[in-house]
Scaffold this active site. Structure first.
Site, mmCIF file in Angstrom:
data_model
loop_
_atom_site.group_PDB
_atom_site.id
_atom_site.type_symbol
_atom_site.label_atom_id
_atom_site.label_comp_id
_atom_site.label_asym_id
_atom_site.label_seq_id
_atom_site.Cartn_x
_atom_site.Cartn_y
_atom_site.Cartn_z
ATOM 1 N N ARG A 179 0.877 -1.189 0.000
ATOM 2 C CA ARG A 179 0.000 0.000 0.000
ATOM 3 C C ARG A 179 0.903 1.224 0.000
ATOM 4 O O ARG A 179 1.666 1.441 0.929
ATOM 5 C CB ARG A 179 -0.882 -0.013 1.246
ATOM 6 N N SER A 248 -12.654 -3.944 1.878
ATOM 7 C CA SER A 248 -12.773 -3.300 3.196
ATOM 8 C C SER A 248 -14.241 -3.172 3.552
ATOM 9 O O SER A 248 -15.050 -2.830 2.683
ATOM 10 C CB SER A 248 -12.221 -1.872 3.158
ATOM 11 N N LYS A 277 -5.153 5.984 8.882
ATOM 12 C CA LYS A 277 -6.312 6.287 8.036
ATOM 13 C C LYS A 277 -7.096 7.390 8.748
ATOM 14 O O LYS A 277 -8.175 7.174 9.300
ATOM 15 C CB LYS A 277 -7.157 5.025 7.838
HETATM 16 C C1 LIG Z 1 -6.728 -5.706 4.958
HETATM 17 C C2 LIG Z 1 -7.186 -4.327 4.606
HETATM 18 N N1 LIG Z 1 -8.351 -3.900 5.068
HETATM 19 C C3 LIG Z 1 -8.770 -2.653 4.772
HETATM 20 C C4 LIG Z 1 -8.014 -1.822 3.964
HETATM 21 C C5 LIG Z 1 -8.465 -0.455 3.572
HETATM 22 O O1 LIG Z 1 -8.743 -0.344 2.178
HETATM 23 P P1 LIG Z 1 -9.433 0.998 1.624
HETATM 24 O O2 LIG Z 1 -10.686 1.200 2.351
HETATM 25 O O3 LIG Z 1 -9.502 0.902 0.159
HETATM 26 O O4 LIG Z 1 -8.423 2.116 2.024
HETATM 27 P P2 LIG Z 1 -6.945 2.305 1.494
HETATM 28 O O5 LIG Z 1 -6.096 1.253 2.098
HETATM 29 O O6 LIG Z 1 -6.949 2.195 0.004
HETATM 30 O O7 LIG Z 1 -6.565 3.649 1.965
HETATM 31 C C6 LIG Z 1 -6.800 -2.306 3.503
HETATM 32 N N2 LIG Z 1 -6.002 -1.582 2.715
HETATM 33 N N3 LIG Z 1 -6.406 -3.557 3.824
HETATM 34 C C1 LIG Z 2 -5.298 0.699 5.705
HETATM 35 C C2 LIG Z 2 -6.361 0.683 6.721
HETATM 36 N N1 LIG Z 2 -7.665 0.335 6.426
HETATM 37 C C3 LIG Z 2 -8.452 0.414 7.483
HETATM 38 C C4 LIG Z 2 -9.900 0.119 7.461
HETATM 39 O O1 LIG Z 2 -10.511 0.125 8.499
HETATM 40 O O2 LIG Z 2 -10.397 -0.150 6.373
HETATM 41 S S1 LIG Z 2 -7.644 0.895 8.872
HETATM 42 C C5 LIG Z 2 -6.192 1.003 8.057
HETATM 43 C C6 LIG Z 2 -4.903 1.420 8.656
HETATM 44 C C7 LIG Z 2 -4.448 0.530 9.762
HETATM 45 O O3 LIG Z 2 -3.245 1.041 10.160
HETATM 46 P P1 LIG Z 2 -2.665 0.858 11.602
HETATM 47 O O4 LIG Z 2 -2.465 -0.565 11.834
HETATM 48 O O5 LIG Z 2 -1.373 1.624 11.538
HETATM 49 O O6 LIG Z 2 -3.622 1.490 12.550
#
Ligand SMILES: Cc1ncc(COP(=O)(O)OP(=O)(O)O)c(N)n1
Ligand SMILES: Cc1nc(C(=O)O)sc1CCOP(=O)(O)O
Ligand SMILES: [Mg+2]
Length: 369
Positions: A179, A248, A277
């Site tokens: 990502r 997601s 996020k």
């Molecule tokens: C395992 C996993 N879960 C949720 C997310 C979040 O995806 P998304 O909502 O498209 O947000 P971005 O990651 O694109 O900012 C994820 N990446 N991985």
């Molecule tokens: C990439 C992403 N997706 C989310 C979701 O809820 O869909 S939360 C998230 C970031 C998670 O980062 P951390 O482990 O540093 O809190």
């Protein structure tokens, strides 16, 4: 063989040797794949499909063709390539052997046209069956790995990206998602290629965030798509049936839709608010509880999970978690990975004997598989 065409005296021994050698090559290649289906995957259906193909080929391997064999006079037995001498992984063994089978079938088909049109037609059908077998096997392998994975690392841009990921893989990490919302496509492509190779070396799944084109370009195991990303139906059309698609979800209705639309796994979160996020409202552990009771396929709790709260997430019913900062920013990514895996494994062991949920319903994921 019936339907045999005329051929010159000179060409006949060579033709028979080509057919004999390629029948052997195909049968051996299929046997290599079959052994993995049988002993590695324990999959009766895939094993049966290999066996069927071998037996179909054997029908064409007549005494007449076998008699043409001349191993001492075959120049090819002495030609080897250094790449044939090592294999990095089981995946590579399978890939190389599928390649070998498909090439040999093509040779049989082309030369078979001179020998017997029936044989050429039968072999052509087999070549298509082998392509389908390869897709099914790759898809099955990916799903098995996904089911077995409990810790999923989503990367963030980092000066030490490759070292950090390799350290986590050494700790036993089973899935990595690339990502990167910051860099240009050339850098993304190069990073994704290296990560794909690294994951393959460690037998881990490699997923690309957001970008189907990038996933295809680097032969990733799949993509992760959020609610604002490509719809699942279009993604499936582009990716085909053998790659994984993750979605997601933040609430029950998104979860239900992801299930209906055929996601292979879902992200469940954010469990807690997280700077990774920013601005995304926490779904809370209540949503984790909901997923635990309703989600029939693999799902990963994500968002703000670290060593201080992982127990709370597991207690809410999560069997799999996904993290960014907790590993990407750890001083010792190997140790951080091992810590989370130990917590997750402990939870799995405790749950091992319990085949029903707290509400008395059967564990849904077992029904799914
Ligand atoms: C395992 C996993 N879960 C949720 C997310 C979040 O995806 P998304 O909502 O498209 O947000 P971005 O990651 O694109 O900012 C994820 N990446 N991985
Ligand atoms: C990439 C992403 N997706 C989310 C979701 O809820 O869909 S939360 C998230 C970031 C998670 O980062 P951390 O482990 O540093 O809190
Ligand atoms: Mg996204």
């Amino acid at each position: 063989m019936g339907n045999t065409h005329s051929r010159s005296q000179f060409a006949q021994p060579a033709l028979y040797r080509i057919l004999d050698a390629n029948l052997d090559r195909t049968r051996e290649g299929i046997r290599v794949v079959e052994e993995w289906c049988r002993f590695g995957l324990n999959n009766a259906q895939l094993t049966e499909r290999c066996k069927y193909l071998r037996q179909e080929l054997a029908k064409w391997h007549t005494p007449e063709l076998r008699a043409a064999r001349n191993t001492p006079g075959d120049l090819g037995t002495e030609l080897t390539h250094p790449q044939e001498e090592t294999r990095d992984s089981i995946e590579q063994v399978l890939q190389v052997n599928f390649c070998r089978i498909e090439e040999a079938l093509r040779v049989l088909e082309e030369y078979g046209k001179v020998y017997s049109t029936e044989m050429a037609a039968a072999v052509k059908q087999m070549r298509y069956q082998v392509y389908t077998l390869e897709s099914s096997l790759m898809a099955y392998q990916r799903h098995q790995k996904l089911k077995q994975a409990s810790l999923y690392l989503v990367t963030s841009p980092s000066e030490t990206l490759f070292n950090t990921i390799e350290a986590a893989l050494q700790g036993g990490l089973a899935i990595v998602q690339y990502r990167d919302k910051e860099t240009d496509d050339l850098t993304r492509l190069s990073n994704a290629r290296k990560l794909q190779q690294l994951c393959q070396d460690y037998g881990a799944l490699f997923i690309v965030n957001d970008r189907i084109d990038l996933a295809l370009a680097v032969d990733a195991d799949g993509v992760h798509l959020g609610q604002q990303d490509m719809p699942l139906e279009s993604a499936r059309q582009l990716l085909g049936p053998q790659r994984l698609i993750g979605r997601s979800t933040t609430n029950p209705s998104e979860l239900d839709r992801a299930i209906r639309e055929g996601a292979d796994y879902v992200g469940v979160g954010p469990v807690y608010e997280t700077p990774t996020k920013e601005g995304k409202v926490a779904a809370g552990v209540e949503y984790v509880q909901y997923a635990a009771e309703h989600c029939p396929m693999p799902w990963f709790a994500i968002g703000g999970i670290d060593t201080t709260n992982v127990q709370e997430v597991l207690s809410a019913g999560a069997q799999r978690i996904s993290v960014v900062r907790a590993i990407m920013q750890a001083d010792q990514p190997t140790l951080a990975t091992q810590y989370f895996l130990a917590q997750l494994n402990q939870k799995q062991t405790l749950r091992g004997s319990r085949k029903v949920l707290s509400n008395g319903h059967p564990v849904t994921e077992e029904l799914w598989s």
